[in-house]
Design a protein around this motif. Structure first.
Motif, PDB file in Angstrom:
ATOM      1  N   ALA A 112     -39.707  -5.989 -28.921  1.00  0.00           N
ATOM      2  CA  ALA A 112     -38.842  -4.776 -29.464  1.00  0.00           C
ATOM      3  C   ALA A 112     -38.610  -3.553 -28.517  1.00  0.00           C
ATOM      4  N   LEU A 113     -38.802  -3.533 -27.637  1.00  0.00           N
ATOM      5  CA  LEU A 113     -38.307  -2.176 -26.455  1.00  0.00           C
ATOM      6  C   LEU A 113     -36.072  -2.658 -26.724  1.00  0.00           C
ATOM      7  N   ILE A 114     -36.157  -3.889 -26.418  1.00  0.00           N
ATOM      8  CA  ILE A 114     -34.365  -4.193 -26.001  1.00  0.00           C
ATOM      9  C   ILE A 114     -33.692  -3.755 -27.783  1.00  0.00           C
ATOM     10  N   GLU A 115     -34.663  -4.006 -28.534  1.00  0.00           N
ATOM     11  CA  GLU A 115     -34.112  -4.156 -29.771  1.00  0.00           C
ATOM     12  C   GLU A 115     -33.947  -2.989 -30.378  1.00  0.00           C
ATOM     13  N   GLU A 116     -34.260  -1.741 -30.239  1.00  0.00           N
ATOM     14  CA  GLU A 116     -34.735  -0.957 -30.901  1.00  0.00           C
ATOM     15  C   GLU A 116     -32.511  -0.170 -30.403  1.00  0.00           C
ATOM     16  N   PRO A 117     -32.821  -0.255 -29.718  1.00  0.00           N
ATOM     17  CA  PRO A 117     -30.587   0.564 -29.734  1.00  0.00           C
ATOM     18  C   PRO A 117     -30.091  -0.503 -30.196  1.00  0.00           C
ATOM     19  N   LEU A 118     -30.478  -1.870 -30.511  1.00  0.00           N
ATOM     20  CA  LEU A 118     -29.037  -2.550 -31.356  1.00  0.00           C
ATOM     21  C   LEU A 118     -29.243  -1.909 -32.536  1.00  0.00           C
ATOM     22  N   HIS A 119     -30.876  -1.770 -33.297  1.00  0.00           N
ATOM     23  CA  HIS A 119     -30.688  -1.585 -34.320  1.00  0.00           C
ATOM     24  C   HIS A 119     -30.129  -0.311 -34.790  1.00  0.00           C
ATOM     25  N   HIS A 121     -27.799   1.337 -33.223  1.00  0.00           N
ATOM     26  CA  HIS A 121     -26.336   1.725 -33.254  1.00  0.00           C
ATOM     27  C   HIS A 121     -26.027   0.785 -33.781  1.00  0.00           C
ATOM     28  N   GLY A 122     -26.492  -0.345 -34.874  1.00  0.00           N
ATOM     29  CA  GLY A 122     -25.944  -0.834 -36.488  1.00  0.00           C
ATOM     30  C   GLY A 122     -25.791  -2.435 -36.315  1.00  0.00           C
ATOM     31  N   TRP A 123     -26.857  -2.878 -35.816  1.00  0.00           N
ATOM     32  CA  TRP A 123     -27.108  -3.815 -35.591  1.00  0.00           C
ATOM     33  C   TRP A 123     -27.941  -4.905 -36.991  1.00  0.00           C
ATOM     34  N   VAL A 124     -27.662  -5.429 -37.648  1.00  0.00           N
ATOM     35  CA  VAL A 124     -27.915  -5.347 -39.356  1.00  0.00           C
ATOM     36  C   VAL A 124     -29.605  -6.407 -38.965  1.00  0.00           C
ATOM     37  N   ASP A 125     -27.830  -7.477 -38.756  1.00  0.00           N
ATOM     38  CA  ASP A 125     -28.624  -8.620 -39.055  1.00  0.00           C
ATOM     39  C   ASP A 125     -30.169  -9.552 -37.996  1.00  0.00           C
ATOM     40  N   ARG A 129     -30.055 -10.317 -33.543  1.00  0.00           N
ATOM     41  CA  ARG A 129     -30.468  -9.339 -32.339  1.00  0.00           C
ATOM     42  C   ARG A 129     -32.422  -9.435 -31.263  1.00  0.00           C
ATOM     43  N   LYS A 130     -32.269 -10.765 -31.890  1.00  0.00           N
ATOM     44  CA  LYS A 130     -33.034 -11.444 -30.864  1.00  0.00           C
ATOM     45  C   LYS A 130     -32.626 -12.435 -30.353  1.00  0.00           C
ATOM     46  N   ALA A 131     -31.581 -13.126 -30.659  1.00  0.00           N
ATOM     47  CA  ALA A 131     -30.561 -13.859 -30.193  1.00  0.00           C
ATOM     48  C   ALA A 131     -30.026 -12.790 -28.771  1.00  0.00           C
ATOM     49  N   ARG A 132     -29.709 -11.707 -29.128  1.00  0.00           N
ATOM     50  CA  ARG A 132     -29.221 -10.513 -28.303  1.00  0.00           C
ATOM     51  C   ARG A 132     -29.968  -9.874 -26.968  1.00  0.00           C
ATOM     52  N   VAL A 133     -31.125 -10.156 -27.335  1.00  0.00           N
ATOM     53  CA  VAL A 133     -33.014 -10.128 -27.146  1.00  0.00           C
ATOM     54  C   VAL A 133     -32.694 -11.192 -25.508  1.00  0.00           C
ATOM     55  N   ALA A 169     -28.146  -3.245 -24.004  1.00  0.00           N
ATOM     56  CA  ALA A 169     -28.329  -4.643 -24.778  1.00  0.00           C
ATOM     57  C   ALA A 169     -27.194  -3.772 -26.174  1.00  0.00           C
ATOM     58  N   THR A 170     -26.378  -3.037 -25.997  1.00  0.00           N
ATOM     59  CA  THR A 170     -25.448  -2.220 -26.288  1.00  0.00           C
ATOM     60  C   THR A 170     -23.836  -2.444 -26.082  1.00  0.00           C
ATOM     61  N   GLY A 171     -23.727  -3.196 -25.321  1.00  0.00           N
ATOM     62  CA  GLY A 171     -22.084  -2.611 -24.063  1.00  0.00           C
ATOM     63  C   GLY A 171     -21.820  -1.794 -23.940  1.00  0.00           C
TER      64      GLY A 171
END
Length: 356
Positions: A112-119, A121-125, A129-133, A169-171
């Motif tokens: 959840a910590l790593i996924e939060e900035p993805l959410h 900044h617009g990562w809807v899927d 997000r799970k795959a990126r984590v 996470a956000t590149g």
């Protein structure tokens, strides 16, 4: 190369607690800093505790607002952009905090910590997000299974890896580390530093590292800025700075590095007195009260940061005083610590080899 981050006349003041009578006093933590950080380089900022390094790092990504001055990122003055635009820029400017124990929310899982900035900044899927984590955890030396655990289940070095994964996470294009290894022991420092260097090469990052440990800086930095009482006193390439400092304060910092080899040190400079009170800094050159080379004129006029043979130095006597650094073959660490760095570097290189 072009500058990705620039500051002009950057100042940050803090008010002390208001006394019973009279006005509160002002501390200028950063006072008139001009810097240029080139795209793709590893830029280090060093100095004693309380000199303003961490405040400057936070100003560079606008975690705090400046009192005066400008911070330019890729042609945009982020010190004065509205909050909505700044939020969009934050995906490019990320921060790794010094304390891996307090910088992670203990109530959130690592995933959840790593996924939060993805959410944010617009990562809807959600599956993306799970795959990126999972990808980021693997890249920093952990496993996707760690995503379901909480921060208290990890060691300090593992938590710092989680902090790095969250920052990536956000590149981002710029990654700033505020003493990212100071709370870790030497062997874990080696792992984290090597991870940062590998990620810099892989993702084309610009790294800005705040550090006390000059041995760490010598190991990884391209250029170094030396800070004293809120001011930059010298900026030079890492190689030039260690071999031949041009500011007396830089010479004193190098003289304080523990050197394991006999005869490796060229000079034994020692500072006199304590660090002045930042509420009431000395007049003129702020270093003159501790400088072994100071003259009466040094107390009257503040030296400007000027170009001296390809580096920038703020010293009235830069052309008169010959200073000494470290011998070229002086080890940046003890032999045992250096061996650990080489071991972890070799292990990291082995992991990068493609499977046959």
């Amino acid at each position: 190369m072009t500058a990705i981050l620039k500051t002009r006349g950057l100042r940050r003041e803090f008010l002390t607690k208001k006394p019973l009578f009279g006005a509160p006093t002002v501390v200028r933590a950063v006072d008139g800093v001009d810097l240029e950080i080139e795209t793709g380089e590893t830029f280090a900022i060093v100095g004693e505790s309380g000199c303003g390094k961490s405040t400057l790092a936070r100003l560079l990504v606008r975690l705090i607002d400046p009192t005066e001055g400008e911070v330019w990122y890729d042609g945009t003055d982020i010190a004065h952009v509205p909050a909505v635009k700044m939020r969009a820029l934050r995906r490019d400017l990320q921060f790794v905090f010094q304390d891996p124990f307090s910088s992670l929310n203990p109530r959130m899982t690592v995933g959840a910590l790593i996924e939060e900035p993805l959410h944010t900044h617009g990562w809807v899927d959600r599956s993306a997000r799970k795959a990126r984590v999972a990808e980021l955890l693997t890249r920093v030396g952990l496993t996707p299974a760690h995503a379901d655990r909480f921060p208290h289940e990890f060691s300090g070095g593992q938590r710092q890896r989680i902090g790095i994964a969250r920052a990536l996470a956000t590149g981002p294009k710029v990654l700033i580390g505020d003493e990212p290894v100071s709370a870790l022991d030497v062997s874990i420092q080696a792992q984290v530093i090597n991870i940062l260097e590998d990620l810099k090469d892989e993702f084309g990052l610009t790294l800005v590292i705040i550090a006390h440990d000059l041995a760490v800086i010598r190991h990884m930095a391209d250029r170094v800025a030396v800070m004293y009482l809120g001011e930059i006193v010298e900026v030079a390439s890492c190689e030039d700075l260690f071999a031949k400092p041009r500011h007396p304060y830089t010479e004193a910092l190098l003289a304080a590095i523990p050197i394991a080899s006999v005869g490796a040190r060229k000079a034994e400079t020692r500072l006199s007195g304590d660090l002045p009170n930042p509420i009431d800094p000395p007049s003129g050159c702020r270093f003159h009260t501790r400088c072994p080379y100071a003259e009466a004129s040094c107390a009257n006029e503040r030296p400007a940061l000027t170009d001296v043979g390809g580096r920038e130095v703020a010293c009235h006597r830069v052309h008169e005083v010959q200073l000494k650094g470290l011998a070229e073959d002086a080890p940046a660490r003890s032999p045992a610590a250096q061996a650990r760095f080489q071991m972890y570097r070799a292990a990291s290189a082995e992991k990068q080899k493609p499977n046959p």
